[in-house]
Design a protein around this motif. Sequence first.
Motif, PDB file in Angstrom:
ATOM      1  N   TRP A 144       0.840  -1.199   0.000  1.00  0.00           N
ATOM      2  CA  TRP A 144       0.000   0.000   0.000  1.00  0.00           C
ATOM      3  C   TRP A 144       0.876   1.251   0.000  1.00  0.00           C
ATOM      4  O   TRP A 144       0.621   2.203  -0.750  1.00  0.00           O
ATOM      5  CB  TRP A 144      -0.924  -0.007   1.208  1.00  0.00           C
ATOM      6  CG  TRP A 144      -2.006   1.030   1.181  1.00  0.00           C
ATOM      7  CD1 TRP A 144      -3.294   0.867   0.782  1.00  0.00           C
ATOM      8  CD2 TRP A 144      -1.880   2.423   1.571  1.00  0.00           C
ATOM      9  NE1 TRP A 144      -3.986   2.048   0.892  1.00  0.00           N
ATOM     10  CE2 TRP A 144      -3.158   3.021   1.370  1.00  0.00           C
ATOM     11  CE3 TRP A 144      -0.845   3.203   2.055  1.00  0.00           C
ATOM     12  CZ2 TRP A 144      -3.398   4.364   1.657  1.00  0.00           C
ATOM     13  CZ3 TRP A 144      -1.071   4.553   2.330  1.00  0.00           C
ATOM     14  CH2 TRP A 144      -2.343   5.118   2.137  1.00  0.00           C
ATOM     15  N   TRP A 145       1.919   1.234   0.824  1.00  0.00           N
ATOM     16  CA  TRP A 145       2.780   2.411   0.913  1.00  0.00           C
ATOM     17  C   TRP A 145       3.632   2.609  -0.331  1.00  0.00           C
ATOM     18  O   TRP A 145       4.061   3.727  -0.631  1.00  0.00           O
ATOM     19  CB  TRP A 145       3.662   2.324   2.158  1.00  0.00           C
ATOM     20  CG  TRP A 145       2.935   2.795   3.364  1.00  0.00           C
ATOM     21  CD1 TRP A 145       2.358   2.038   4.340  1.00  0.00           C
ATOM     22  CD2 TRP A 145       2.682   4.157   3.720  1.00  0.00           C
ATOM     23  NE1 TRP A 145       1.747   2.829   5.274  1.00  0.00           N
ATOM     24  CE2 TRP A 145       1.936   4.138   4.915  1.00  0.00           C
ATOM     25  CE3 TRP A 145       3.017   5.373   3.143  1.00  0.00           C
ATOM     26  CZ2 TRP A 145       1.514   5.310   5.542  1.00  0.00           C
ATOM     27  CZ3 TRP A 145       2.588   6.547   3.775  1.00  0.00           C
ATOM     28  CH2 TRP A 145       1.853   6.500   4.963  1.00  0.00           C
ATOM     29  N   THR A 146       3.857   1.540  -1.089  1.00  0.00           N
ATOM     30  CA  THR A 146       4.614   1.675  -2.326  1.00  0.00           C
ATOM     31  C   THR A 146       3.912   2.613  -3.310  1.00  0.00           C
ATOM     32  O   THR A 146       4.559   3.368  -4.045  1.00  0.00           O
ATOM     33  CB  THR A 146       4.832   0.296  -2.973  1.00  0.00           C
ATOM     34  OG1 THR A 146       5.552  -0.542  -2.058  1.00  0.00           O
ATOM     35  CG2 THR A 146       5.605   0.407  -4.275  1.00  0.00           C
ATOM     36  N   VAL A 147       2.584   2.562  -3.307  1.00  0.00           N
ATOM     37  CA  VAL A 147       1.812   3.418  -4.223  1.00  0.00           C
ATOM     38  C   VAL A 147       1.040   4.482  -3.448  1.00  0.00           C
ATOM     39  O   VAL A 147       0.063   5.037  -3.952  1.00  0.00           O
ATOM     40  CB  VAL A 147       0.844   2.571  -5.078  1.00  0.00           C
ATOM     41  CG1 VAL A 147       1.599   1.703  -6.051  1.00  0.00           C
ATOM     42  CG2 VAL A 147      -0.063   1.716  -4.195  1.00  0.00           C
ATOM     43  N   VAL A 154      -4.923  10.715  -5.861  1.00  0.00           N
ATOM     44  CA  VAL A 154      -6.297  10.373  -6.257  1.00  0.00           C
ATOM     45  C   VAL A 154      -7.296  10.982  -5.272  1.00  0.00           C
ATOM     46  O   VAL A 154      -8.293  11.607  -5.665  1.00  0.00           O
ATOM     47  CB  VAL A 154      -6.475   8.844  -6.334  1.00  0.00           C
ATOM     48  CG1 VAL A 154      -7.949   8.482  -6.472  1.00  0.00           C
ATOM     49  CG2 VAL A 154      -5.677   8.275  -7.508  1.00  0.00           C
ATOM     50  N   VAL A 155      -7.033  10.811  -3.976  1.00  0.00           N
ATOM     51  CA  VAL A 155      -7.950  11.351  -2.957  1.00  0.00           C
ATOM     52  C   VAL A 155      -7.930  12.873  -2.979  1.00  0.00           C
ATOM     53  O   VAL A 155      -8.968  13.525  -2.800  1.00  0.00           O
ATOM     54  CB  VAL A 155      -7.574  10.815  -1.562  1.00  0.00           C
ATOM     55  CG1 VAL A 155      -8.488  11.403  -0.491  1.00  0.00           C
ATOM     56  CG2 VAL A 155      -7.658   9.288  -1.537  1.00  0.00           C
ATOM     57  N   VAL A 224      -4.569  -8.033  -3.779  1.00  0.00           N
ATOM     58  CA  VAL A 224      -3.567  -8.894  -4.424  1.00  0.00           C
ATOM     59  C   VAL A 224      -2.429  -8.043  -4.986  1.00  0.00           C
ATOM     60  O   VAL A 224      -1.245  -8.389  -4.850  1.00  0.00           O
ATOM     61  CB  VAL A 224      -4.210  -9.747  -5.533  1.00  0.00           C
ATOM     62  CG1 VAL A 224      -3.146 -10.506  -6.311  1.00  0.00           C
ATOM     63  CG2 VAL A 224      -5.229 -10.718  -4.952  1.00  0.00           C
ATOM     64  N   VAL A 225      -2.770  -6.927  -5.617  1.00  0.00           N
ATOM     65  CA  VAL A 225      -1.745  -6.032  -6.172  1.00  0.00           C
ATOM     66  C   VAL A 225      -0.841  -5.518  -5.059  1.00  0.00           C
ATOM     67  O   VAL A 225       0.398  -5.466  -5.210  1.00  0.00           O
ATOM     68  CB  VAL A 225      -2.404  -4.863  -6.924  1.00  0.00           C
ATOM     69  CG1 VAL A 225      -1.362  -3.791  -7.279  1.00  0.00           C
ATOM     70  CG2 VAL A 225      -3.081  -5.356  -8.191  1.00  0.00           C
ATOM     71  N   PHE A 226      -1.421  -5.133  -3.913  1.00  0.00           N
ATOM     72  CA  PHE A 226      -0.618  -4.648  -2.795  1.00  0.00           C
ATOM     73  C   PHE A 226       0.316  -5.735  -2.283  1.00  0.00           C
ATOM     74  O   PHE A 226       1.471  -5.461  -1.924  1.00  0.00           O
ATOM     75  CB  PHE A 226      -1.525  -4.148  -1.671  1.00  0.00           C
ATOM     76  CG  PHE A 226      -2.301  -2.901  -2.020  1.00  0.00           C
ATOM     77  CD1 PHE A 226      -1.757  -1.932  -2.833  1.00  0.00           C
ATOM     78  CD2 PHE A 226      -3.595  -2.704  -1.529  1.00  0.00           C
ATOM     79  CE1 PHE A 226      -2.467  -0.778  -3.159  1.00  0.00           C
ATOM     80  CE2 PHE A 226      -4.316  -1.565  -1.849  1.00  0.00           C
ATOM     81  CZ  PHE A 226      -3.754  -0.607  -2.668  1.00  0.00           C
ATOM     82  N   LEU A 227      -0.169  -6.965  -2.223  1.00  0.00           N
ATOM     83  CA  LEU A 227       0.686  -8.076  -1.793  1.00  0.00           C
ATOM     84  C   LEU A 227       1.866  -8.252  -2.744  1.00  0.00           C
ATOM     85  O   LEU A 227       3.010  -8.437  -2.307  1.00  0.00           O
ATOM     86  CB  LEU A 227      -0.126  -9.368  -1.713  1.00  0.00           C
ATOM     87  CG  LEU A 227      -1.006  -9.559  -0.476  1.00  0.00           C
ATOM     88  CD1 LEU A 227      -1.945 -10.752  -0.664  1.00  0.00           C
ATOM     89  CD2 LEU A 227      -0.143  -9.774   0.773  1.00  0.00           C
ATOM     90  N   ILE A 228       1.590  -8.197  -4.036  1.00  0.00           N
ATOM     91  CA  ILE A 228       2.653  -8.373  -5.031  1.00  0.00           C
ATOM     92  C   ILE A 228       3.659  -7.219  -4.953  1.00  0.00           C
ATOM     93  O   ILE A 228       4.878  -7.429  -4.998  1.00  0.00           O
ATOM     94  CB  ILE A 228       2.048  -8.479  -6.443  1.00  0.00           C
ATOM     95  CG1 ILE A 228       1.206  -9.754  -6.562  1.00  0.00           C
ATOM     96  CG2 ILE A 228       3.141  -8.473  -7.503  1.00  0.00           C
ATOM     97  CD1 ILE A 228       0.436  -9.867  -7.861  1.00  0.00           C
ATOM     98  N   LEU A 229       3.138  -6.000  -4.817  1.00  0.00           N
ATOM     99  CA  LEU A 229       4.025  -4.842  -4.706  1.00  0.00           C
ATOM    100  C   LEU A 229       4.875  -4.924  -3.444  1.00  0.00           C
ATOM    101  O   LEU A 229       6.062  -4.568  -3.452  1.00  0.00           O
ATOM    102  CB  LEU A 229       3.208  -3.553  -4.705  1.00  0.00           C
ATOM    103  CG  LEU A 229       2.564  -3.139  -6.028  1.00  0.00           C
ATOM    104  CD1 LEU A 229       1.683  -1.919  -5.828  1.00  0.00           C
ATOM    105  CD2 LEU A 229       3.627  -2.864  -7.086  1.00  0.00           C
ATOM    106  N   GLY A 230       4.265  -5.371  -2.339  1.00  0.00           N
ATOM    107  CA  GLY A 230       5.025  -5.528  -1.106  1.00  0.00           C
ATOM    108  C   GLY A 230       6.121  -6.562  -1.245  1.00  0.00           C
ATOM    109  O   GLY A 230       7.240  -6.379  -0.745  1.00  0.00           O
TER     110      GLY A 230
END
Length: 294
Positions: A144-147, A154-155, A224-230
Motif C-alpha cells: 500500500w505504501w509503495t503506491v 487520487v484522494v 492482491v496487487v498490494f501483496l505483489i508490490l510488497g
Amino acid sequence: MWQAPPAPVSREWLPVLDMPAAGPQNRWTVLLRMLLLVPQFVVLWVLSVVAFLVTVIGWFGALLLGRLPGFAADYLSGFVPYETRVDAYLMLAVDRYPPFRFHTPEYPVRVELRPGELNRLAVLFRIVLVIPASIVQGLVYAGWWTVSFVIWLVVLVLGRMPQPLYEATVAILRYRMRYTAYLLMLTSAYPKRLFGEEPGSEPDGPVSATRPLVLSGAARGLVVVFLILGLASSVTGSVTASVNSDDDDGGNGGDDNGINPTQHVLAPLVPGPAGPAVRPVLRPDSDEPRAQRA
C-alpha cells in the motif's frame, strides 16, 4: 427416546473494525495529512514503547494465569484501537482527526476486542506462531505504501477515496489490527480474512459499513496487487542491501548486516511507511560513521 440437545458451538471471536462508509474529504486535510499527524506519531511512539513493556510482563502473566493480567489487558485494549484510529487517518480512510485518548465512543473508527482465556502453549510460542501473519501484514502494508503517493493524489483530486480502494484499505487496516491484537495476546483467534467475508455472513445483519466487510472483485484485486508490490519491494530491498553489504565488507562476506527475523515482530508498531532501518557503520578508511540501510 429423549436426546440431550447438542452442545452450543463456540464461535471463535475475531476482533472487529467498525468504520463509516467512504465519504467526501477535506482536500486541505488530505494535502497536509502527514504534517497534521506529527503530534500523533510522537504520542504513539511513546505509547508503543509502554505497550512493548506491558506485553513482556503480560506474557509471563498469561503463562501463569492462562489470560492477560487485568492491567495489561486494560492498557493494550486501549492502545490497539488508538493505533488503528491513527492508521486509518494516515491511510486516508477517514477524514476526522483522531483524539488523543484511549476511549472515544464518539469517534467513527471503533475496534471491538474481547480479551479472555488463552492457550498457554500458544502463548509460549506466540512469537513463532505469529510470523506467517507478520509476513502477510508486512507485505500488504508495504505494498500500500509503495503506491501511497498515487493514492494520495487520487484522494486529493477527487476529494474522496474510490470505493474499491477504500474497501482494500480497510481490509489492510483490519488485518493489521487483528495481527496486533493476536501478537499482544488480546485474542486467541489467529488473524484471518484479509479478503473479507461473504455476503450475508453477519447473522444479525450489517452492524456498520465494514461489518461484515464484503469486498468487491476490484477491491480483492487491489489487495492482491498490494501483496505483489510488497513482495517486490521486499525483494528489491534485500538485493540492494546485499549489494551494499558486499561493497562495505570489501567482498569478505561479513555477517554484520544479518537480519533477525523476529526483529520486525517485536518492534513497536508505529504507523507509517515500512522501510529498512538505518544504523551507523564505520568506513574502512575513516573513523566517522555514515548511515547504512540494514
